[in-house]
Design a protein around this motif. Structure first.
Motif, mmCIF file in Angstrom:
data_model
loop_
_atom_site.group_PDB
_atom_site.id
_atom_site.type_symbol
_atom_site.label_atom_id
_atom_site.label_comp_id
_atom_site.label_asym_id
_atom_site.label_seq_id
_atom_site.Cartn_x
_atom_site.Cartn_y
_atom_site.Cartn_z
ATOM 1 N N GLN A 94 -24.214 86.459 -58.626
ATOM 2 C CA GLN A 94 -23.013 86.257 -57.817
ATOM 3 C C GLN A 94 -23.349 85.930 -56.361
ATOM 4 O OE1 GLN A 94 -20.917 89.938 -58.537
ATOM 5 N NE2 GLN A 94 -19.766 89.067 -60.230
ATOM 6 N N VAL A 95 -24.397 86.544 -55.823
ATOM 7 C CA VAL A 95 -24.727 86.388 -54.405
ATOM 8 C C VAL A 95 -25.576 85.145 -54.134
ATOM 9 C CG1 VAL A 95 -25.970 87.449 -52.469
ATOM 10 C CG2 VAL A 95 -24.488 88.848 -53.929
ATOM 11 N N SER A 96 -26.474 84.796 -55.030
ATOM 12 C CA SER A 96 -27.424 83.699 -54.792
ATOM 13 C C SER A 96 -26.800 82.382 -54.323
ATOM 14 C CB SER A 96 -28.280 83.460 -56.038
ATOM 15 O OG SER A 96 -29.140 84.567 -56.226
ATOM 16 N N PRO A 97 -25.638 81.964 -54.834
ATOM 17 C CA PRO A 97 -25.052 80.711 -54.334
ATOM 18 C C PRO A 97 -24.651 80.760 -52.849
ATOM 19 C CG PRO A 97 -24.117 81.267 -56.458
ATOM 20 C CD PRO A 97 -24.911 82.468 -56.006
ATOM 21 N N LYS A 140 -35.176 70.780 -32.909
ATOM 22 C CA LYS A 140 -34.817 69.374 -32.738
ATOM 23 C C LYS A 140 -34.001 68.906 -33.941
ATOM 24 C CE LYS A 140 -37.979 66.685 -30.935
ATOM 25 N NZ LYS A 140 -39.250 65.963 -30.788
ATOM 26 N N SER A 141 -34.278 69.493 -35.098
ATOM 27 C CA SER A 141 -33.498 69.203 -36.302
ATOM 28 C C SER A 141 -33.532 70.426 -37.206
ATOM 29 C CB SER A 141 -34.045 67.977 -37.035
ATOM 30 O OG SER A 141 -35.294 68.261 -37.602
ATOM 31 N N ILE A 142 -32.464 70.578 -37.992
ATOM 32 C CA ILE A 142 -32.332 71.728 -38.896
ATOM 33 C C ILE A 142 -31.846 71.223 -40.236
ATOM 34 C CG2 ILE A 142 -31.173 73.930 -39.320
ATOM 35 C CD1 ILE A 142 -30.656 74.021 -36.241
ATOM 36 N N GLU A 143 -32.540 71.645 -41.296
ATOM 37 C CA GLU A 143 -32.108 71.348 -42.659
ATOM 38 C C GLU A 143 -31.816 72.651 -43.386
ATOM 39 O OE1 GLU A 143 -35.221 69.014 -44.449
ATOM 40 O OE2 GLU A 143 -34.319 67.158 -43.744
ATOM 41 N N VAL A 144 -30.739 72.649 -44.149
ATOM 42 C CA VAL A 144 -30.339 73.807 -44.932
ATOM 43 C C VAL A 144 -30.401 73.424 -46.398
ATOM 44 C CG1 VAL A 144 -28.425 75.366 -45.471
ATOM 45 C CG2 VAL A 144 -28.864 74.706 -43.095
ATOM 46 N N GLY A 183 -30.321 73.201 -54.703
ATOM 47 C CA GLY A 183 -31.388 72.268 -54.363
ATOM 48 C C GLY A 183 -30.950 71.221 -53.355
ATOM 49 N N ASP A 184 -29.637 71.074 -53.148
ATOM 50 C CA ASP A 184 -29.126 70.123 -52.151
ATOM 51 C C ASP A 184 -29.646 70.499 -50.775
ATOM 52 O OD1 ASP A 184 -27.677 68.931 -54.152
ATOM 53 O OD2 ASP A 184 -25.744 69.773 -53.541
ATOM 54 N N ILE A 185 -30.034 69.488 -49.994
ATOM 55 C CA ILE A 185 -30.497 69.695 -48.621
ATOM 56 C C ILE A 185 -29.549 68.970 -47.693
ATOM 57 C CG2 ILE A 185 -32.355 69.277 -46.974
ATOM 58 C CD1 ILE A 185 -34.314 69.550 -49.318
ATOM 59 N N ARG A 186 -29.054 69.696 -46.671
ATOM 60 C CA ARG A 186 -28.096 69.129 -45.730
ATOM 61 C C ARG A 186 -28.533 69.423 -44.299
ATOM 62 N NH1 ARG A 186 -22.488 71.071 -48.611
ATOM 63 N NH2 ARG A 186 -23.010 70.325 -50.670
ATOM 64 N N ARG A 187 -28.190 68.514 -43.405
ATOM 65 C CA ARG A 187 -28.467 68.711 -41.978
ATOM 66 C C ARG A 187 -27.447 69.692 -41.399
ATOM 67 N NH1 ARG A 187 -32.905 66.437 -39.918
ATOM 68 N NH2 ARG A 187 -33.453 64.469 -40.848
ATOM 69 N N GLY A 231 -20.930 70.706 -41.304
ATOM 70 C CA GLY A 231 -19.701 69.931 -41.299
ATOM 71 C C GLY A 231 -19.114 69.499 -42.622
ATOM 72 N N GLY A 232 -17.902 69.946 -42.891
ATOM 73 C CA GLY A 232 -17.137 69.492 -44.039
ATOM 74 C C GLY A 232 -17.596 70.015 -45.384
ATOM 75 N N SER A 233 -18.507 70.940 -45.405
ATOM 76 C CA SER A 233 -19.039 71.452 -46.664
ATOM 77 C C SER A 233 -18.076 72.446 -47.300
ATOM 78 C CB SER A 233 -20.376 72.151 -46.419
ATOM 79 O OG SER A 233 -21.284 71.269 -45.850
ATOM 80 N N ARG A 234 -17.908 72.334 -48.595
ATOM 81 C CA ARG A 234 -17.136 73.319 -49.366
ATOM 82 C C ARG A 234 -18.153 74.213 -50.049
ATOM 83 N NH1 ARG A 234 -12.180 74.254 -48.533
ATOM 84 N NH2 ARG A 234 -11.750 74.656 -50.699
ATOM 85 N N LEU A 235 -18.412 75.365 -49.453
ATOM 86 C CA LEU A 235 -19.444 76.270 -49.951
ATOM 87 C C LEU A 235 -18.838 77.589 -50.394
ATOM 88 C CD1 LEU A 235 -22.063 75.662 -47.127
ATOM 89 C CD2 LEU A 235 -21.993 74.618 -49.389
#
Length: 181
Positions: free
Chosen positions: A23-26, A77-81, A86-90, A108-112
């Motif tokens: 339940q928590v991992s996502p 200078k840059s951040i990736e999440v 497995g999706d990677i987003r700035r 921005g605009g992510s439905r998480l």
């Protein structure tokens, strides 16, 4: 546990831990930042170079706000999440508090799926879980108990001679916590 009765207390506790982890991992993320850091070479010369900083964080809300440690994104200078999928987003830094080592990022605009947060501190003896990326071992989980409440560490709020207050009231846990957790 696999071959024993399904209703033993140990099996039921293990199953509860598996369900909680699912339940928590996502709601847990891995963060990679490119930071500019100062260095001194063997001859005493100073300079700046890019380094990689890794850590973990968790989803605050469906709009894509992420809570992480300030030191993970300091000077980035840059951040990736990376999401559990497995999706990677700035990401961008929305705010930081170096005194408590907290930072808020935006995707921005992510439905998480936001993490469910407790409304009060758990009592001593409560089983707890720590999620994250300890030592860059992405999406790991460890467990322990709440060892104590109301702990102090002497962290000052604010800066300068007027910073009289202390930020205190920590929850002490005994779950293994390593860099990146």
């Amino acid at each position: 546990l696999r071959d024993g009765p399904a209703d033993t207390p140990l099996k039921m506790a293990s199953d509860a831990g598996v369900l909680l982890t699912q339940q928590v991992s996502p709601s847990v993320v891995h963060i990679t930042s490119i930071v500019e850091a100062s260095f001194v070479d063997g001859r005493g010369r100073t300079g700046r170079r890019e380094e990689v900083s890794n850590g973990s964080g968790w989803v605050w809300d469906e709009d894509g706000h992420i809570v992480t440690n300030e030191h993970v994104v300091r000077g980035a200078k840059s951040i990736e999440v990376q999401l559990e999928t497995g999706d990677i987003r700035r990401a961008t830094v929305q705010g930081t508090d170096p005194a408590t080592d907290i930072a808020v990022l935006a995707l921005g605009g992510s439905r998480l799926l936001p993490a469910e947060r407790a409304t009060e501190a758990p009592p001593a003896g409560t089983t707890i879980f720590a999620f994250g990326s300890p030592l860059e071992l992405k999406f790991s989980v460890s467990s322990g108990i709440v060892s104590g409440l109301g702990r102090t560490a002497g962290i000052r709020i604010g800066a300068g001679p007027r910073s009289e207050g202390l930020f205190e009231d920590f929850i002490q846990i005994d779950a293994p916590i390593n860099p990146g957790n």
